[in-house]
Design an enzyme around this catalytic site. Structure first.
Site, short mmCIF file in Angstrom:
data_model
loop_
_atom_site.label_atom_id
_atom_site.label_comp_id
_atom_site.label_asym_id
_atom_site.label_seq_id
_atom_site.Cartn_x
_atom_site.Cartn_y
_atom_site.Cartn_z
N GLY A 1 2.12 2.31 10.66
CA GLY A 1 3.20 3.37 10.80
C GLY A 1 3.90 3.90 11.87
O GLY A 1 4.66 4.70 12.11
N GLY B 1 2.80 -1.14 4.29
CA GLY B 1 2.64 0.40 3.97
C GLY B 1 4.11 0.78 3.82
O GLY B 1 4.84 0.49 2.67
N GLY B 2 4.72 1.35 4.77
CA GLY B 2 6.23 1.71 4.64
C GLY B 2 7.12 0.80 3.96
O GLY B 2 7.91 1.26 2.80
N HIS C 1 -9.48 1.50 4.66
CA HIS C 1 -8.37 1.80 5.54
C HIS C 1 -8.56 2.76 6.37
O HIS C 1 -9.30 3.63 6.47
CB HIS C 1 -7.14 2.29 4.42
CG HIS C 1 -5.85 2.17 4.88
ND1 HIS C 1 -5.53 3.11 5.86
CD2 HIS C 1 -4.92 1.43 4.99
CE1 HIS C 1 -4.25 2.97 6.35
NE2 HIS C 1 -3.82 1.82 5.56
N ASN D 1 0.88 -1.15 0.11
CA ASN D 1 0.17 0.09 0.02
C ASN D 1 0.89 1.17 -0.01
O ASN D 1 1.46 1.56 1.29
CB ASN D 1 -0.99 0.09 1.35
CG ASN D 1 -1.62 1.28 1.51
OD1 ASN D 1 -1.82 1.85 0.51
ND2 ASN D 1 -2.25 1.26 2.72
N TRP D 2 1.16 1.88 -1.33
CA TRP D 2 2.13 2.87 -1.43
C TRP D 2 1.54 4.22 -0.77
O TRP D 2 2.27 4.93 -0.52
CB TRP D 2 2.42 3.07 -2.71
CG TRP D 2 3.09 2.05 -3.56
CD1 TRP D 2 3.56 0.94 -3.26
CD2 TRP D 2 3.50 2.16 -4.94
NE1 TRP D 2 4.24 0.22 -3.76
CE2 TRP D 2 4.45 0.99 -5.01
CE3 TRP D 2 3.60 2.91 -5.82
CZ2 TRP D 2 4.81 0.56 -6.55
CZ3 TRP D 2 4.07 2.59 -7.04
CH2 TRP D 2 4.72 1.55 -7.12
N LYS D 3 0.42 4.15 -0.49
CA LYS D 3 -0.28 5.20 0.22
C LYS D 3 -0.24 6.66 -0.80
O LYS D 3 0.08 6.50 -2.05
CB LYS D 3 0.10 5.68 1.63
CG LYS D 3 -0.01 4.30 2.56
CD LYS D 3 0.01 4.71 4.00
CE LYS D 3 -0.27 3.36 4.81
NZ LYS D 3 -0.09 3.35 6.31
N GLU E 1 -5.54 -4.62 10.45
CA GLU E 1 -4.69 -3.51 10.76
C GLU E 1 -5.05 -2.68 12.14
O GLU E 1 -5.79 -1.68 11.94
CB GLU E 1 -4.53 -2.48 9.70
CG GLU E 1 -4.18 -3.22 8.33
CD GLU E 1 -3.69 -2.23 7.35
OE1 GLU E 1 -2.76 -2.61 6.70
OE2 GLU E 1 -4.31 -1.27 7.10
N GLU F 1 -6.91 5.14 7.58
CA GLU F 1 -6.42 6.67 7.24
C GLU F 1 -7.72 7.24 6.66
O GLU F 1 -8.14 8.54 6.90
CB GLU F 1 -5.26 6.59 6.64
CG GLU F 1 -3.91 6.42 7.34
CD GLU F 1 -2.85 5.82 6.74
OE1 GLU F 1 -3.06 5.75 5.36
OE2 GLU F 1 -2.06 5.27 7.41
N SER G 1 3.01 -1.99 10.41
CA SER G 1 4.55 -2.26 10.83
C SER G 1 5.33 -3.65 10.38
O SER G 1 5.99 -4.07 11.24
CB SER G 1 4.72 -1.70 12.25
OG SER G 1 4.62 -0.48 12.59
#
Ligand code: PGA
Length: 659
Positions: A581, A642-643, A503, A416-418, A575, A505, A621
């Site tokens: 993150g 993600g990251g 998600h 998930n590049w966001k 999640e 966010e 994470s």
């Protein structure tokens, strides 16, 4: 301890293992075989051993009679002990006990024979009775070898092969005991079944006296009470001559004197000679008084009398100077027919025939017992084998079912590049990933979810059979005047197959409610997209212990109006918001606990099969360093990253956790 020993044996090379097997077998045969022969020969001629004990005692200055009960008992016990130990070793019965006892016995015998070797109190030890005579030196050498072998067997008792199962050893033990005990008692009562002493049936006394060839026989003498030599009169008589041997008159059994006197009368009637032979120094008048004997008495050497017949009194019949029959005082013949029958029988049956008969008598039941034991063990083995096979089959079936279930459930690592990477950077990353993953094919499904503007270009640079493409969102409207929105249909038209919805966010920053998400899910599915639907609690909810409740509500709010067929196109991503993150990962156990709960919730709504087939990813994470542990959990089917999905090597590291 046993496991350690087993492990040691396992580590031995096959050659050494074979060597050890042969050595143990050899020692067992040597020690066991010797003890069996030794015990058997004593049981076959216990009186012979009693004479040896008498000689030992005499050497130490004690006078004991070979007919004394303690001497007879000691001989009997020794015969039984040796025979049983030999059988125990050969059949592998009570191996620990048998080897220790054997060592003790051989040690005692070695000490004794060392003494005998040095001081020579007797000419031979009498280990094998009259069957085999060894010099004192040979006996010592034999015992030293046996001692070494026994010592080795003590260390290797577990390597002695059991020829009979532990459960049925009692049968072999009891039978061996009864056999050797019975044989000893029988021989004490009657005469040895196989006579290896001098003057055995067939011995030609006359010939021996003439030629002097058989030293022991040739030295035979018989004197009258007056001291005249009567030997020749016995040896040269062409008719039947009966000799009643009385080596120890005070201990002689007079219980059969009536039969004896009848026999004497029969002899007088038939003109057969009848003599009593007693040892020097014996008072024959005592016998006269006790039995009313009227037969003439001669004097001979005591040891020769005991060799002539192992009975006190015993009866020996000579014919034409030859020993033709013998009787113990307990089975004296009554008639001429009895005499003829005994003569015939003793002539025809050699001592080796007798040994063969005894061996058959002992071995036949033993072998039958061993065969039955093998059948018993075999049937138990078959039973166990059958049970083991059944269990194995069950496990296999279970495993197959599990595998099937697991293989139906797709393993996925999704990125998930966001809101990261401009178009060029994104395309470069996609290209790099494509290159890496086409060169080293992943063991799971891989999806990258990019910003809208990347989708079409990225779709053109990736191999869709290796990397799936997804959007990070889509509109809750199909089309129309919704400035800035991107519809599910548009997403699909870029070549994308997936869309992330729900998600945390988007829920938190863009106010996406369960209702809005429900609309989005429906539109995505209608347009042929697969939905990666995110659920998860915030920190306060977890701390309040409400995570299950929250997650369940999220599922119910957006997905539970779907049909099972529609739901089959949903991938869930748990999640925990507090882990996204933040560098704080849920532990593998926390993740598993929640995934299992989610699966149960799905099962309740869509059925067990649908639940088993639902892919549930973990997100928050997740990194190469913890992916393997997380993915090892049975309900964790991959990750939403993600990251770590922004760098090809990190993403690849997580993908490789499935390898
Ligand atoms: P993270 O994000 O891996 O950077 O924690 C996961 C996600 O938001 O999907």
């Amino acid at each position: 301890m046993e496991t350690q020993q087993l492990a040691k044996v396992e580590r031995l090379s096959p050659l050494r293992r074979w060597g050890r097997f042969v050595l143990v077998r050899l020692c067992v045969l040597l020690v066991g075989g010797t003890f069996i022969v030794s015990g058997f020969s004593k049981a076959l001629d216990p009186q012979g051993m009693c004479l040896k004990l008498q000689a030992y005692a005499a050497a130490w200055g004690w006078h004991v009679s070979p007919d004394a009960l303690p001497v007879r008992t000691a001989t009997g016990l020794l015969a039984i002990l040796e025979f049983l130990l030999g059988i125990y070793l050969l059949l592998g019965i009570r191996r620990y006990f048998a080897t220790r006892f054997t060592l003790l016995l051989t040690l005692a015998l070695t000490l004794l024979t060392t003494y005998i070797y040095i001081y020579s109190p007797v000419a031979d030890c009498g280990c094998f009775g009259a069957i085999l005579t060894l010099s004192n030196g040979q006996t010592l050498a034999k015992n030293v070898v046996l001692l070494l072998c026994s010592l080795y067997l003590c260390f290797r008792s577990r390597d002695i092969r059991r020829l009979i199962s532990e459960k049925n050893q009692w049968g072999a033990s009891i039978w061996s005991f009864l056999f050797v005990c019975g044989l000893t008692l029988w021989t004490y009562h009657y005469l040895p079944r196989a006579d290896f002493a001098p003057f055995s049936v067939g011995t030609d006394l006359r010939k021996a006296l003439e030629t002097g060839q058989d030293e022991q026989v040739a030295s035979f003498y018989a004197l009258t009470a007056e001291g005249e030599d009567a030997t020749l009169a016995l040896a040269t008589d062409t008719g039947r001559t009966f000799l009643l041997t009385l080596p120890d008159i005070p201990r002689a059994d007079d219980g059969n004197n009536d039969r004896l006197n009848d026999l004497h009368d029969l002899c007088a009637d038939r003109h057969w000679q009848f003599y009593a032979l007693t040892a020097e120094g014996q008072d024959f008048s005592q016998w006269n008084d006790r039995t009313g004997a009227t037969y003439p008495v001669l004097v001979a050497d005591e040891s020769q009398l005991r060799a002539l017949a192992r009975s006190n009194p015993g009866l020996v019949m000579l014919h034409d100077g030859k020993v033709v029959a013998k009787w113990s005082c307990n089975n004296l013949p009554e008639t001429e027919t009895d005499i003829a029958a005994a003569e015939k029988q003793q002539k025809e049956q050699t001592r080796w025939d007798a040994i063969k008969h005894l061996a058959t008598l002992y071995l036949l039941p033993l072998i039958i017992w061993l065969l039955l034991d093998n059948l018993y063990v075999g049937s138990r083995f078959l039973k166990h084998w059958h049970i083991r096979r059944k269990i194995k089959l069950k496990i296999q079936t279970h495993k197959t079912t599990l595998n099937k279930q697991q293989s139906m459930r797709k393993k996925i690592v999704a990125g998930n590049w966001k809101m990261n990477k401009n178009l060029q950077e994104g395309v470069a990353l996609a290209k790099e990933l494509n290159e890496v993953l086409t060169a080293d094919r992943p063991n799971c499904g891989v999806v990258i979810c990019t910003p809208f503007i990347h989708l079409a270009t990225v779709s053109g640079v990736i191999d869709h059979s290796v990397i799936g493409l997804g959007a990070e969102n889509c509109a809750n409207k199909a089309s129309g005047a919704y400035t800035g929105e991107v519809s599910a249909e548009m997403v699909k038209s870029t070549g994308a197959e997936y869309v992330i919805l729900g998600h945390s966010e988007r829920r938190a920053y863009y106010g996406e409610t369960p209702e809005i998400l429900k609309e989005k899910v429906n539109l995505a599915l209608e347009n042929g997209l697969k939905v990666i639907f995110c659920i998860g609690e915030v920190l306060e909810e977890r701390e309040a212990g409400k995570q299950n409740e929250v997650v369940k509500a999220q599922l119910e709010g957006s997905l539970f109006d779907l049909t099972a067929e529609q739901f089959a196109n949903v991938v869930l991503a748990y999640e925990p918001v507090w882990a996204i993150g933040t560098g704080k990962t849920a532990t593998a156990d926390q993740a598993e606990e929640m995934h299992a709960f989610i699966r149960t919730t799905i099962a309740e709504k869509f059925g067990a099969e649908a639940a088993e087939n639902t892919t549930i990813l973990y997100g928050g994470s997740c990194k190469p360093s913890n992916a393997r542990e997380l993915f090892a959990k049975p309900d964790v089917d991959g990750g939403l990253i993600g990251g770590a999905s922004l760098k090809a090597p990190d993403f690849k590291g997580i993908i490789d956790a499935w390898k």
